[in-house]
Write a protein that holds these residues in place. Structure first.
Motif, PDB file in Angstrom:
ATOM      1  N   THR A  23       5.953 -87.770 -95.474  1.00 31.75           N
ATOM      2  CA  THR A  23       5.155 -88.974 -95.711  1.00 31.75           C
ATOM      3  C   THR A  23       5.561 -89.680 -97.004  1.00 31.75           C
ATOM      4  OG1 THR A  23       3.445 -87.830 -96.995  1.00 31.75           O
ATOM      5  CG2 THR A  23       3.174 -87.876 -94.583  1.00 31.75           C
ATOM      6  N   THR A  46      -2.526 -85.054 -93.636  1.00 33.84           N
ATOM      7  CA  THR A  46      -1.958 -85.789 -92.498  1.00 33.84           C
ATOM      8  C   THR A  46      -2.977 -86.077 -91.396  1.00 33.84           C
ATOM      9  OG1 THR A  46      -1.116 -83.668 -91.744  1.00 33.84           O
ATOM     10  CG2 THR A  46       0.442 -85.118 -92.828  1.00 33.84           C
ATOM     11  N   PRO A 103       4.082 -91.266 -91.915  1.00 32.02           N
ATOM     12  CA  PRO A 103       5.419 -90.650 -91.877  1.00 32.02           C
ATOM     13  C   PRO A 103       6.543 -91.693 -91.959  1.00 32.02           C
ATOM     14  CG  PRO A 103       4.082 -89.964 -89.975  1.00 32.02           C
ATOM     15  CD  PRO A 103       3.368 -91.102 -90.643  1.00 32.02           C
ATOM     16  N   LYS A 112      -3.322 -93.696 -93.015  1.00 34.97           N
ATOM     17  CA  LYS A 112      -2.132 -93.869 -92.174  1.00 34.97           C
ATOM     18  C   LYS A 112      -2.007 -95.308 -91.706  1.00 34.97           C
ATOM     19  CE  LYS A 112      -1.381 -89.438 -90.039  1.00 34.97           C
ATOM     20  NZ  LYS A 112      -1.531 -88.656 -88.825  1.00 34.97           N
TER      21      LYS A 112
END
Lengths: 161, 263
Positions: free
Chosen positions: B106, B51, B74, B57
């Motif tokens: 996620t 993460t 997420p 992301k």
């Protein structure tokens, strides 16, 4: 053991943790911030909800090591600076939004997260948002009422007696 | 929980290196894996947290009109940022778990775990998405290989998922009232060249495409088009929450509702 550093309730906090140390354990056992409750330990009840970088998360389902460098806010920081109850906390008291009080820290943290992203939620939106927060005392009506009241809405016609 | 080391790499390359350690396992948002570790149902010696990897992301449109989502994004971010591009997918993401779970869980973690009742596998299969890993690209049709089974090798990580964007789509889920997981969930997507229908929660083999319904809906995209079509309950999950026949029936009902609600 590794050292973690984070900001908790505006203050620098650090400690040595094992890989498996949960954020909830770090807060409660190493920082003595026992307001964050652990109700189920299976990620379902939401009593352990805290804010990490401004977002509601279940502190029992995040490793302390993953909070390295994060800004963490717990229930201990929710009261006003002079120690009086915040608007949300006061609304829980005014509308009897708690009985045993065990789930309340998580309820207040979830409510704060909800009102930040949705300042005037409908009753349904409040109920849906609380899906991950379990209360075994109140039947939720007065919790919903308290959150609606904290958002400045008229609650005279909401929910059951 | 048994103890383990935690690695927190900030690049895919470092994550791959860390996953080379003995008994290392990737950790997405941890909303399934951490409860599993607490039950001592898994005992990795190293967890590699994904993460903190910025390049994994985010949500964006590619030059060829697909929606690309980083593997460590997420659910809450997908719900917000995909809404403009792919509302059916954003709506699905906005109903996974609860708000706190959506802030951590996620898309890559969900697809790698391939829980038979998870929502994202239905969207990936129903969209004909491409699962991109640190090693290769895998078509959704080849990726899902049964309950908790995928085409991923040991230590292979989902870095990105690319979704073709349909004309209209919708995900309809009937939640198991205690766990709020999908007892049955159906993702329907209409593309220019046909309709895809993916079903989660129902089958012993995990997510699957309901090809008969796809054929019927491709010639007539209306809820009534699936009248008379029926799945066998024999291959469906049967437990205290619902029999196989009940789940088979729900697949039809959820498909109709999804078609009726598709936008």
């Amino acid at each position: 053991m590794t050292q973690v550093k984070m900001t908790v309730n505006g203050k620098a906090a650090s400690g040595d943790v094992e890989g498996r140390t949960l954020l909830s354990s770090f807060l409660r056992e190493q920082l003595n911030l026992t307001g964050t409750h652990v109700g189920c330990d299976t990620s379902q009840c939401g009593a352990c909800v805290v804010h990490v970088n401004g977002e509601a998360v279940k502190a029992c389902t995040m490793l302390a090591a993953e909070a390295q460098g994060a800004e963490v806010t717990t229930i201990e920081a929710m009261a006003n600076a002079d120690g009086s109850l915040s608007v949300i906390q006061q609304a829980f008291q005014d509308h009897h939004g708690l009985q045993c009080g065990f789930c309340t820290p998580g309820m207040v943290m979830s409510a704060a997260a909800l009102l930040k992203e949705n300042p005037k939620p409908t009753e349904r939106e409040v109920r849906v948002y609380l899906e991950g927060n379990i209360c075994r005392c109140t039947g939720y009506h007065n919790i919903v009422k308290a959150i609606m009241a904290a958002s400045g809405q008229d609650v005279s016609r909401i929910a059951a007696e | 929980m048994y103890n383990f080391d935690v690695e927190t790499p900030t690049s895919i390359a470092d994550a791959v290196k860390a996953l080379g350690r003995e008994e290392a396992q990737p950790l997405g948002g941890g909303q399934t894996l951490i409860p599993t570790l607490k039950q001592r149902l898994a005992s990795p010696s190293v967890l590699v947290s994904l993460t903190g990897i910025a390049e994994m992301k985010g949500v964006c449109m590619t030059d060829d009109g697909q929606l690309a989502i980083g593997g460590a994004t997420p659910h809450a971010v997908v719900a917000r940022e995909a809404a403009r591009h792919y509302p059916g997918l954003a709506d699905l993401a906005s109903h996974i778990g609860d708000p706190a779970v959506r802030n951590r869980g996620t898309i890559g973690g969900s697809l790698a775990n391939n829980d038979p009742s998870a929502c994202y596998p239905a969207a990936a299969l129903g969209s004909g998405a491409t699962i991109i890993t640190d090693k290769r690209e895998i078509a959704a049709d080849d990726y899902f290989q049964g309950m908790f089974a995928t085409a991923l090798d040991e230590g292979e990580i989902v870095t990105e998922v690319r979704f073709p964007v349909p004309e209209v789509s919708h995900y309809q889920k009937f939640v198991q009232p205690a766990s709020r997981f999908a007892l049955v969930g159906v993702f329907v997507a209409r593309f220019g060249d046909g309709v895809r229908v993916a079903v989660t929660g129902a089958s012993n083999d995990g997510v699957f495409r309901w090809t008969e319904a796809e054929t019927a809906l491709s010639s007539n995209f209306a809820a009534d088009a699936v009248n008379g079509l029926a799945l066998s309950g024999a291959d469906m999950i049967s437990d205290l929450h619902g029999s196989g026949d009940y789940r088979a029936h729900l697949v039809g009902v959820m498909t109709k509702r999804a078609v009726a609600a598709a936008r």
